[in-house]
Motif scaffolding. Structure first.
Motif, PDB file in Angstrom:
ATOM      1  N   ALA A   1       1.489   3.252  14.092  1.00 26.31           N
ATOM      2  CA  ALA A   1       0.377   2.291  14.066  1.00 26.31           C
ATOM      3  C   ALA A   1      -0.079   2.011  12.637  1.00 26.31           C
ATOM      4  CB  ALA A   1      -0.792   2.815  14.908  1.00 26.31           C
ATOM      5  N   LEU A   2      -0.157   3.049  11.798  1.00 22.23           N
ATOM      6  CA  LEU A   2      -0.532   2.851  10.392  1.00 22.23           C
ATOM      7  C   LEU A   2       0.502   1.984   9.671  1.00 22.23           C
ATOM      8  CD1 LEU A   2      -1.839   6.368   9.278  1.00 22.23           C
ATOM      9  CD2 LEU A   2      -3.136   4.233   9.378  1.00 22.23           C
ATOM     10  N   ALA A   3       1.774   2.273   9.895  1.00 23.84           N
ATOM     11  CA  ALA A   3       2.834   1.486   9.254  1.00 23.84           C
ATOM     12  C   ALA A   3       2.782   0.033   9.717  1.00 23.84           C
ATOM     13  CB  ALA A   3       4.201   2.103   9.555  1.00 23.84           C
ATOM     14  N   ALA A   4       2.531  -0.185  10.989  1.00 26.35           N
ATOM     15  CA  ALA A   4       2.446  -1.553  11.514  1.00 26.35           C
ATOM     16  C   ALA A   4       1.239  -2.283  10.928  1.00 26.35           C
ATOM     17  CB  ALA A   4       2.366  -1.532  13.043  1.00 26.35           C
ATOM     18  N   ALA A   5       0.114  -1.591  10.789  1.00 26.28           N
ATOM     19  CA  ALA A   5      -1.088  -2.209  10.210  1.00 26.28           C
ATOM     20  C   ALA A   5      -0.842  -2.596   8.753  1.00 26.28           C
ATOM     21  CB  ALA A   5      -2.276  -1.264  10.325  1.00 26.28           C
ATOM     22  N   ASP A   6      -0.182  -1.719   7.987  1.00 24.20           N
ATOM     23  CA  ASP A   6       0.118  -2.037   6.592  1.00 24.20           C
ATOM     24  C   ASP A   6       1.072  -3.217   6.497  1.00 24.20           C
ATOM     25  OD1 ASP A   6      -1.539  -0.013   5.798  1.00 24.20           O
ATOM     26  OD2 ASP A   6       0.043   1.294   4.998  1.00 24.20           O
ATOM     27  N   LEU A   7       2.075  -3.227   7.366  1.00 26.34           N
ATOM     28  CA  LEU A   7       3.042  -4.331   7.372  1.00 26.34           C
ATOM     29  C   LEU A   7       2.331  -5.655   7.683  1.00 26.34           C
ATOM     30  CD1 LEU A   7       6.059  -5.000   7.094  1.00 26.34           C
ATOM     31  CD2 LEU A   7       6.256  -4.650   9.548  1.00 26.34           C
ATOM     32  N   GLU A   8       1.425  -5.625   8.643  1.00 25.80           N
ATOM     33  CA  GLU A   8       0.673  -6.836   8.999  1.00 25.80           C
ATOM     34  C   GLU A   8      -0.224  -7.277   7.848  1.00 25.80           C
ATOM     35  OE1 GLU A   8      -2.769  -8.197  12.148  1.00 25.80           O
ATOM     36  OE2 GLU A   8      -1.352  -6.651  12.768  1.00 25.80           O
ATOM     37  N   ALA A   9      -0.888  -6.313   7.180  1.00 23.22           N
ATOM     38  CA  ALA A   9      -1.773  -6.646   6.064  1.00 23.22           C
ATOM     39  C   ALA A   9      -0.992  -7.289   4.916  1.00 23.22           C
ATOM     40  CB  ALA A   9      -2.499  -5.393   5.580  1.00 23.22           C
ATOM     41  N   LEU A  10       0.238  -6.853   4.712  1.00 25.22           N
ATOM     42  CA  LEU A  10       1.054  -7.370   3.599  1.00 25.22           C
ATOM     43  C   LEU A  10       1.761  -8.676   3.951  1.00 25.22           C
ATOM     44  CD1 LEU A  10       2.509  -3.987   2.346  1.00 25.22           C
ATOM     45  CD2 LEU A  10       0.704  -5.356   1.277  1.00 25.22           C
ATOM     46  N   ALA A  11       1.577  -9.169   5.164  1.00 24.35           N
ATOM     47  CA  ALA A  11       2.244 -10.408   5.562  1.00 24.35           C
ATOM     48  C   ALA A  11       1.704 -11.615   4.802  1.00 24.35           C
ATOM     49  CB  ALA A  11       2.084 -10.623   7.072  1.00 24.35           C
ATOM     50  N   ALA A  12       0.407 -11.630   4.481  1.00 20.74           N
ATOM     51  CA  ALA A  12      -0.190 -12.800   3.815  1.00 20.74           C
ATOM     52  C   ALA A  12       0.437 -13.068   2.445  1.00 20.74           C
ATOM     53  CB  ALA A  12      -1.697 -12.635   3.703  1.00 20.74           C
ATOM     54  N   PRO A  13       0.563 -12.066   1.559  1.00 18.38           N
ATOM     55  CA  PRO A  13       1.209 -12.364   0.273  1.00 18.38           C
ATOM     56  C   PRO A  13       2.675 -12.790   0.445  1.00 18.38           C
ATOM     57  CG  PRO A  13       0.074 -10.248   0.150  1.00 18.38           C
ATOM     58  CD  PRO A  13       0.008 -10.712   1.573  1.00 18.38           C
ATOM     59  N   ARG A  14       3.334 -12.211   1.418  1.00 16.80           N
ATOM     60  CA  ARG A  14       4.729 -12.608   1.662  1.00 16.80           C
ATOM     61  C   ARG A  14       4.789 -14.060   2.119  1.00 16.80           C
ATOM     62  NH1 ARG A  14       5.862  -7.041   4.002  1.00 16.80           N
ATOM     63  NH2 ARG A  14       7.230  -6.084   2.461  1.00 16.80           N
ATOM     64  N   GLN A  15       3.875 -14.433   3.003  1.00 15.37           N
ATOM     65  CA  GLN A  15       3.849 -15.813   3.504  1.00 15.37           C
ATOM     66  C   GLN A  15       3.488 -16.793   2.402  1.00 15.37           C
ATOM     67  OE1 GLN A  15       1.139 -15.516   6.785  1.00 15.37           O
ATOM     68  NE2 GLN A  15       2.677 -14.685   8.181  1.00 15.37           N
ATOM     69  N   ALA A  16       2.762 -16.323   1.381  1.00 14.29           N
ATOM     70  CA  ALA A  16       2.405 -17.182   0.254  1.00 14.29           C
ATOM     71  C   ALA A  16       3.603 -17.383  -0.678  1.00 14.29           C
ATOM     72  CB  ALA A  16       1.231 -16.586  -0.509  1.00 14.29           C
ATOM     73  N   GLY A  17       4.710 -16.743  -0.332  1.00 19.45           N
ATOM     74  CA  GLY A  17       5.926 -16.919  -1.116  1.00 19.45           C
ATOM     75  C   GLY A  17       6.037 -16.002  -2.317  1.00 19.45           C
ATOM     76  N   MET A  18       5.168 -15.011  -2.401  1.00 19.40           N
ATOM     77  CA  MET A  18       5.254 -14.085  -3.528  1.00 19.40           C
ATOM     78  C   MET A  18       6.265 -12.991  -3.207  1.00 19.40           C
ATOM     79  SD  MET A  18       1.487 -13.551  -5.150  1.00 19.40           S
ATOM     80  CE  MET A  18       0.335 -13.730  -3.806  1.00 19.40           C
ATOM     81  N   PRO A  19       7.244 -12.783  -4.082  1.00 18.45           N
ATOM     82  CA  PRO A  19       8.157 -11.661  -3.868  1.00 18.45           C
ATOM     83  C   PRO A  19       7.356 -10.355  -3.843  1.00 18.45           C
ATOM     84  CG  PRO A  19       8.954 -13.078  -5.626  1.00 18.45           C
ATOM     85  CD  PRO A  19       7.568 -13.541  -5.273  1.00 18.45           C
ATOM     86  N   MET A  20       7.785  -9.431  -2.985  1.00 19.37           N
ATOM     87  CA  MET A  20       7.040  -8.187  -2.846  1.00 19.37           C
ATOM     88  C   MET A  20       7.981  -6.998  -2.792  1.00 19.37           C
ATOM     89  SD  MET A  20       4.331  -6.955   0.058  1.00 19.37           S
ATOM     90  CE  MET A  20       3.240  -8.267  -0.357  1.00 19.37           C
ATOM     91  N   HIS A  21       7.554  -5.929  -3.447  1.00 17.10           N
ATOM     92  CA  HIS A  21       8.238  -4.642  -3.356  1.00 17.10           C
ATOM     93  C   HIS A  21       7.185  -3.645  -2.909  1.00 17.10           C
ATOM     94  CE1 HIS A  21      11.200  -1.552  -4.253  1.00 17.10           C
ATOM     95  NE2 HIS A  21      10.241  -0.848  -4.827  1.00 17.10           N
ATOM     96  N   THR A  22       7.539  -2.780  -1.971  1.00 21.08           N
ATOM     97  CA  THR A  22       6.581  -1.787  -1.492  1.00 21.08           C
ATOM     98  C   THR A  22       7.011  -0.390  -1.916  1.00 21.08           C
ATOM     99  OG1 THR A  22       7.707  -1.557   0.632  1.00 21.08           O
ATOM    100  CG2 THR A  22       5.919  -3.169   0.511  1.00 21.08           C
ATOM    101  N   VAL A  23       6.018   0.436  -2.143  1.00 23.40           N
ATOM    102  CA  VAL A  23       6.240   1.842  -2.467  1.00 23.40           C
ATOM    103  C   VAL A  23       5.442   2.652  -1.458  1.00 23.40           C
ATOM    104  CG1 VAL A  23       5.962   3.667  -4.186  1.00 23.40           C
ATOM    105  CG2 VAL A  23       6.553   1.353  -4.915  1.00 23.40           C
ATOM    106  N   ALA A  24       6.142   3.533  -0.770  1.00 22.47           N
ATOM    107  CA  ALA A  24       5.483   4.342   0.258  1.00 22.47           C
ATOM    108  C   ALA A  24       4.436   5.264  -0.361  1.00 22.47           C
ATOM    109  CB  ALA A  24       6.521   5.176   1.010  1.00 22.47           C
ATOM    110  N   ALA A  25       3.413   5.533   0.408  1.00 20.38           N
ATOM    111  CA  ALA A  25       2.351   6.436  -0.035  1.00 20.38           C
ATOM    112  C   ALA A  25       2.932   7.816  -0.291  1.00 20.38           C
ATOM    113  CB  ALA A  25       1.262   6.515   1.036  1.00 20.38           C
ATOM    114  N   PHE A  26       2.501   8.418  -1.379  1.00 21.68           N
ATOM    115  CA  PHE A  26       2.909   9.786  -1.685  1.00 21.68           C
ATOM    116  C   PHE A  26       2.053  10.752  -0.894  1.00 21.68           C
ATOM    117  CE2 PHE A  26       5.308   7.995  -5.013  1.00 21.68           C
ATOM    118  CZ  PHE A  26       6.132   8.981  -5.536  1.00 21.68           C
ATOM    119  N   ASP A  27       2.568  11.928  -0.676  1.00 18.72           N
ATOM    120  CA  ASP A  27       1.814  12.946   0.047  1.00 18.72           C
ATOM    121  C   ASP A  27       0.955  13.780  -0.903  1.00 18.72           C
ATOM    122  OD1 ASP A  27       3.876  14.234  -1.238  1.00 18.72           O
ATOM    123  OD2 ASP A  27       4.550  15.376   0.502  1.00 18.72           O
TER     124      ASP A  27
END
Length: 185
Positions: free
Chosen positions: A137-163
Motif C-alpha cells: 500500500a505504501l509503494a502504491a501510494a508513492d507511485l500514485e503521488a509521483l504520477a503527476a510529475p511523470r504526466q507533466a513529461g518530466m523524466p524521473m528517477h526514483t531512489v528507494a528509501a533507506f532503512d
C-alpha cells in the motif's frame, strides 16, 4: 571635562554614531570583496543560462515536496531555465511479493514459527500478510503521488528509501549506487 566625556558617550550610545562609524569602516574594508562576489554571481548566472545547463529537482513522494517542485519547475521555466528531470528520493519500495503470493510452503514455515497464544493476538502468518499488504500500500501510494510529475513529461528517477540515515562514506556510496545502478560504487 569628565562630564563632557560622559555626555559624548551617552550621545554615541543614544544615536549609534559610533556604531555607524564602525560599520562604515567595516564595509569599506570589505568593498573589494563585494566586487568579487558580484563578478562571481554574474558568472554563475551566465552559466545557469547556458543552453547546456539543466536543473535536477529533488523531492520525496510527500505531497508538500511535490508541490514545491511544481512551483520551482514553473519558476525555472518562467526564468527561461531548463529542467532536466526529477529525482524522487525516499520512495517506498514495492515488496518482493504480495500477501496473496505466500505459497503453501511459506505458510507452513510460518505456521511452525507461530507461538500458541490465547487466540486474542494475530498469528505470525496474519502479521506477515498484514506487513506485506502495508508495504504494498505504501509503494502504491508513492507511485500514485509521483504520477503527476511523470504526466507533466518530466523524466524521473526514483531512489528507494533507506532503512537508516546516511552518516558515512559507505552510506553515501550505497546511495550513489542506487542513483546509477551498475556504476561500481
Amino acid at each position: 571635562r569628565q562630564d563632557h566625556r560622559v555626555d559624548v558617550v551617552r550621545i554615541e550610545r543614544l544615536t549609534g554614531v559610533r556604531v555607524l562609524s564602525d560599520l562604515s569602516d567595516f564595509l569599506l574594508a570589505f568593498s573589494g570583496l563585494f566586487d568579487g562576489f558580484r563578478e562571481r554571481s554574474h558568472a554563475v548566472q551566465a552559466l545557469m543560462r547556458e543552453p547546456t545547463s539543466r536543473f535536477l529537482l529533488v523531492c520525496s513522494p510527500d505531497p508538500g515536496s511535490l508541490r514545491q517542485i511544481d512551483r520551482f519547475a514553473a519558476r525555472l521555466r518562467d526564468e527561461g531555465l531548463a529542467v532536466a528531470g526529477v529525482l524522487a528520493n525516499r520512495v517506498s519500495p514495492a515488496p518482493g511479493l504480495v500477501a496473496g503470493d505466500l505459497d503453501d510452503e511459506a505458510l507452513r514455515r510460518l505456521a511452525v514459527l507461530d507461538v500458541e497464544g490465547d487466540g486474542s493476538a494475530p498469528s505470525l502468518t496474519e502479521r506477515v500478510r498484514a506487513a506485506v499488504d502495508d508495504a504494498a500500500a505504501l509503494a502504491a501510494a508513492d507511485l500514485e503521488a509521483l504520477a503527476a510529475p511523470r504526466q507533466a513529461g518530466m523524466p524521473m528517477h526514483t531512489v528507494a528509501a533507506f532503512d537508516r540515515d546516511l552518516h558515512s562514506m559507505a552510506d553515501l556510496e550505497a546511495f550513489a549506487a542506487r542513483l546509477v545502478p551498475g556504476s561500481g560504487y
